[in-house]
Motif scaffolding. Sequence first.
Motif, mmCIF file in Angstrom:
data_model
loop_
_atom_site.group_PDB
_atom_site.id
_atom_site.type_symbol
_atom_site.label_atom_id
_atom_site.label_comp_id
_atom_site.label_asym_id
_atom_site.label_seq_id
_atom_site.Cartn_x
_atom_site.Cartn_y
_atom_site.Cartn_z
ATOM 1 N N GLY A 122 0.810 -1.219 0.000
ATOM 2 C CA GLY A 122 0.000 0.000 0.000
ATOM 3 C C GLY A 122 0.840 1.265 0.000
ATOM 4 N N ASN A 161 -0.271 5.855 -5.439
ATOM 5 C CA ASN A 161 0.148 4.509 -5.060
ATOM 6 C C ASN A 161 1.397 4.086 -5.850
ATOM 7 O OD1 ASN A 161 0.197 1.466 -5.430
ATOM 8 N ND2 ASN A 161 -1.358 1.684 -3.829
ATOM 9 N N LYS A 202 2.892 -2.794 6.639
ATOM 10 C CA LYS A 202 1.513 -2.460 7.006
ATOM 11 C C LYS A 202 1.275 -2.510 8.514
ATOM 12 C CE LYS A 202 -0.712 -5.078 3.937
ATOM 13 N NZ LYS A 202 -1.748 -5.589 3.035
ATOM 14 N N LYS A 243 -5.572 3.321 5.121
ATOM 15 C CA LYS A 243 -5.308 3.944 3.825
ATOM 16 C C LYS A 243 -3.920 4.556 3.732
ATOM 17 C CE LYS A 243 -10.049 4.955 2.490
ATOM 18 N NZ LYS A 243 -11.126 5.930 2.677
#
Lengths: 220, 586
Positions: free
Chosen positions: B202, B212, B381, B387
Motif C-alpha cells: 500500500g 500509489n 503495514k 489507507k
Amino acid sequence: MDAALAAEVYIPHLCHYPGLTPSGNCRLCVVEIGSRSAAACITPAITGQEIRNNAPELNETRKAITQMLFVEGNHICPSCEKTGNCKLQAMGYYLGMLEDHFPQFYQRREIDASHAKILLDRGRCILCDLCVRASRDVDGKNVFAIAGRGTGAHLIVNSPTGKLADSTVETSDLAATICPVGAILIKEQGYQVPIGQRIYDQHTIREIGLQESIAKKNDD
Amino acid sequence: MINSCPHNSDSPNEHLLHRLYALQQQFLHISPESMQQVAREFNLPVSQVVSVVEFYSFFYTQPCGRFHVLFSNCTSCGYLAGEQNLMLILCQQLQVIPGKTRSDGLISIDETSCIGLCDQGASLLINGLPVTRLNPDKIAEIAQCITTETPLAKWPAKWFEIQDTVHQRSLLLTEQFIPGSALQKVLTQGADETLSTILQSGLCGRGGAGFNTGKKWQLCREAPGNAHYVVCNADEGEPGTFKDRFLLRDQANALFEGMTVCAFVIGAEKGFVYLRGEYRYLLDHLHAVLNQSRQQGLLGQNILGHANFHFDIEIVVGAGAYICGEESALIESLEGKPGIPRIRPPFPVTHGYLGQPTVINNVETLIAAAHIAIHGSTWFKSAGTEKSTGSKILSVSGDCCSPGIYEYSFGVNIQQVLDDCHAHNVQAVQIGGPAGKLIGAADFNRTISFEDVSTGGSFLIFGQQRNLLTINRNFARFFAHESCGFCTPCRVGTHLLKNNLDKIANGRGTAYDIEELKQLSQLIQHHSHCGLGHTAANHILDSLQHFPQVFEAKLKQHFTAQFDLDQALETARQVTNRDDAAAHLD
C-alpha cells in the motif's frame, strides 16, 4: 477546442490557433468537465462528455484573466497600431470588460526596433507563445522563444545578438503576422484601415474565432 | 526545434545544467558569448540556452561577487526568522545592496527560497556551501573573513556543520540497511513477486501527492517504450522540508537500492537522481556512495551476477527552481529545458523522460520501497492506518525547542508531534509547507495521513508571538517568485496576491481587499495549469478562514488610496533635491 469550433461552439481563447499545437497558457478557454476545470485547447474531446462552457461564472473568470493580461503588460489601446484588430481588446469587449480592475504592473519591457520591417514591443506581449509555435512549426525557423520566470517571463529572439534584425524572420512568416496583440507589428502599416472598418469593428471575436485556422489560411 | 538534448555532443556525459554551472563557477556569470558557445556545443538554438539560463535562479547574466552569499528567506531558516534582519546586517557591514555585486567584485548578497536547513537555525549558502546557526556575532565574523578575502577552506569548519538530529524513529529509521540485501531478495523472487509485494504494502508517494507507488510501477512497466527510466525526485523545495537532505546523507545506499529495485521491476537500465541545486554540497558524498555500490556490483553491468540486469544512476543537479519538484517540470529540466510543467495527461509513467515510460518517486518513497523489498508488505503495514500504510518522516521546525527529523507511523495526531518537539504556546502549524494546510489550535487533534492532513514532510510551527500576516506575505512572495510564468492565472495572480497582502499589511486595505483576496485565490486555485498554482493560495484561504482577525486588525474602515500619494513623489524630490513644503502634498 477544435471539436467545439468545428461544431460552431465558441470557446473564448487567445493562445490557441487551430492548426498549431495547443499550448494551454492563456487559460481563457477554461471549461468545466464535471467538477473539474480544464483548458479546452489541451483537453481531448471524449464522446458523451458533459462540458460547461458559456456559463456566467466561467465568463467572469475569463474576464478576470483578460484583465490580468491587461494589467501585466503595457497596453496602449487608443494609440496602438493594432487597435480594432487586436484579439485582447476584442476579448475585453466580448466579455464585457469595462475597466482593468487590478492595479497596473507598469513593468519595463524592452522594445526591439532593430528590424527594418518588423517591430517587437514586449510591453504589449501576452506571452501566448503563438509566434514561437508558428515560427518553429510552420515557418521552420524557430525565431522566437520565451525566457525568464514568473512575471519576468518575456519573449526572446533566437539570434546571436538577441535582436530581430539578426534573425531570419521575414514579413511573410506566419510568426510575423500571427500575434494576437500589438507586440509583433509589421512596420509602416499602422492605422491604414479607418475606424469602423477594422476587423473587430465589424465582427465579434466569437465570429472570427469560429472561422480561423491555419488550414483555411493555407487554402486561400 | 526545441531539442531534448541535455547532453554535450562533444562530451556526452555532460548535462546542459552542469555545463552552465561550470561556466557560472568560472566566470561568476553566464555571458551572451558563453551562451552561444554552449549552444554550439550542445547543438541547440541559442534561444533555448538563454531561456534555460534565465529560468533558473542560480544562473546569472551579470557577474556575482567572488563571495556570493544567498540568505534563505524561509520562515524557519531565513534571515528574518530571528529578531534581527541578518541579511541587512551583513549588507551594512560590507556596504552591499542586496542583488547588486559590490563594485570591486568581491561580494554579492541576495536572498533565495528555503535552502532546507530549517532545523539548523538561520542559514545561508556561500558559494554553494551552507553556513548554519547564524547570529549577529557570526555575521560580523563572516564579514571579516570576506573583507580579508580568506578562502572558504580556511573558514572555521564548524560553521559549515549540519547536525542531523533524529528525535523519533519508526519503521524506516530503526532498521539497519545492509547494502545488497534488498537486491538479493528481489533477484531471487523475481520482478512479478517484487511488484506484488510493493502493491500489497500500500506504499504511496511520500512527496505529498500520495499516488500509489506499486500502481505507478505497474503502469510504467506495462507502458510500451524503447527504454524505461527511474527518476528520484530529490528536488525538495517545499519550504520547511529537509528530511531528504537527512536521508541523502544518511540513507543514500537504501535510496540507490530502492531505485535499482524499481529498475528491476519496470525494466529500466538508466536512472537519475534530480538533486536540488541548494543541496549541491551533498554531491561528493552521493558520488562516493554510487562508486562504492558499483564496486560492490550493486550497480552497473550484470548486477549481483545477474546476466540480464544492467542499471546505473546519474545525478543531475538543478539550479534553483521550486517548480522542478513538479514531476513533469522535473523531466523538462532533466532534458535540459526550463522547468515548465507539461500538459498532463499523458503522464510520465507512459511519456516521461525523452517521451519514454518513467517512474518518478520521492527519496523517502524509494527508501521505503527498498525496505519493503527486504522485510515484506506485512512488516510495512504493521504501521500506519488502513489507507496510509507505513510511516512518515517529518521535518519539524519553527517555534519549538527540538527541531529536527521525526518519523511517525501514519495517523499520529498533530498535538503529539507538538508535544514531542516541545512546542509551547503554538498559534498554528503549517503542514506540507506553504502549499499545504494552515492548522489552528482547534484542529490539533487531526492526524497526519493521506485521509486527513497530508504532507510531503514540512511541519512549520508558529508560536503565539508570530504575526501570521507576515507569514502569509512570506509565502505569497515565495509563490510569486517561483511561479514558472507559463499560465496567466498563476503568473499574474500570484503577483497580485502578493501585492494585495502587502497593501493590507501597510494599512491600506479595506473590506474590499479581503473579498478580492478570496476571489483571486479561488481563480488561481481552480484555473492554473499545475500544482503550484492549484496550491499557491491555500495559505491565504486557510488564514482567512481560521484567522480572519489577522487581516481585520489591519483594515481601514473607509476608502483608502491604494498608494501613498506623497510617498510616490519621493523619487521626484530626490531627483530635484527638494524637500520643502511645496514639494509635499500635505
